[in-house]
Design a protein around this motif. Sequence first.
Motif, short mmCIF file in Angstrom:
data_model
loop_
_atom_site.label_atom_id
_atom_site.label_comp_id
_atom_site.label_asym_id
_atom_site.label_seq_id
_atom_site.Cartn_x
_atom_site.Cartn_y
_atom_site.Cartn_z
N ARG A 34 0.82 -1.22 0.00
CA ARG A 34 0.00 0.00 0.00
C ARG A 34 0.86 1.27 0.00
O ARG A 34 0.54 2.24 -0.67
CB ARG A 34 -0.93 0.00 1.21
N VAL A 35 1.95 1.26 0.76
CA VAL A 35 2.84 2.43 0.82
C VAL A 35 3.46 2.67 -0.56
O VAL A 35 3.50 3.80 -1.04
CB VAL A 35 3.93 2.23 1.90
N ALA A 39 3.00 5.87 -3.20
CA ALA A 39 4.17 6.62 -3.65
C ALA A 39 4.38 6.53 -5.16
O ALA A 39 5.29 7.15 -5.69
CB ALA A 39 5.42 6.14 -2.92
N GLY A 40 3.57 5.75 -5.85
CA GLY A 40 3.67 5.66 -7.30
C GLY A 40 4.56 4.53 -7.81
O GLY A 40 4.91 4.52 -8.99
N TYR A 41 4.91 3.60 -6.98
CA TYR A 41 5.72 2.45 -7.38
C TYR A 41 4.82 1.22 -7.44
O TYR A 41 3.81 1.16 -6.75
CB TYR A 41 6.86 2.20 -6.40
N PRO A 42 5.19 0.21 -8.24
CA PRO A 42 4.38 -1.00 -8.28
C PRO A 42 4.36 -1.71 -6.92
O PRO A 42 5.41 -1.95 -6.32
CB PRO A 42 5.08 -1.87 -9.33
N ARG A 90 7.76 12.33 4.03
CA ARG A 90 7.08 12.25 2.72
C ARG A 90 5.58 12.02 2.88
O ARG A 90 4.81 12.41 2.02
CB ARG A 90 7.66 11.11 1.89
N PHE A 91 5.19 11.39 3.97
CA PHE A 91 3.77 11.13 4.20
C PHE A 91 3.16 12.08 5.22
O PHE A 91 2.06 11.86 5.71
CB PHE A 91 3.56 9.68 4.63
N GLY A 92 3.88 13.14 5.56
CA GLY A 92 3.33 14.17 6.45
C GLY A 92 3.30 13.80 7.92
O GLY A 92 2.51 14.35 8.68
N TYR A 120 1.22 10.77 -0.10
CA TYR A 120 2.65 10.89 -0.43
C TYR A 120 2.91 12.25 -1.08
O TYR A 120 2.21 12.64 -2.01
CB TYR A 120 3.06 9.77 -1.38
N ARG A 121 3.91 12.93 -0.56
CA ARG A 121 4.32 14.22 -1.13
C ARG A 121 5.77 14.10 -1.58
O ARG A 121 6.68 14.14 -0.75
CB ARG A 121 4.19 15.33 -0.08
#
Length: 124
Positions: A34-35, A39-42, A90-92, A120-121
């Motif tokens: 899920r993380v 974050a945009g990774y597979p 990155r996740f605030g 994710y930022r």
Amino acid sequence: MDYITDQAQLTTLFQTYGVFAIAVYVVIAIALWRVFTKAGYPGILAIIPIVNTFILVKVAGYSAWMTLLYLIPIVNFIFSIFVAVRVAQRFGKGGAFAFFLLWLLPVIGYLIIGFGSAQYRPRY
């Protein structure tokens, strides 16, 4: 270990911890899936043992080459804290969250980030 029963008891102990370790690994893999997806990774890369560390370092904002720092004995301890803090940023999340829930208790911390409302930022 003079008796065969001592060895049998030790084998039973390792079997119990082995089942527990596999269960913890499966839960961490689900949380990291899920993380990584956030974050945009597979997400499937969370299942592969060494690759998930490379991707986690990339999620933290470091180069994947910096994962090699985990091979140096004392540096790996320090670098794992830096990775936990950067992932939390990155996740605030704050530093206390990073230290206690991502570094000391990663099962709980990554479940909170993965299934919670944290977004994710990426660093620009």
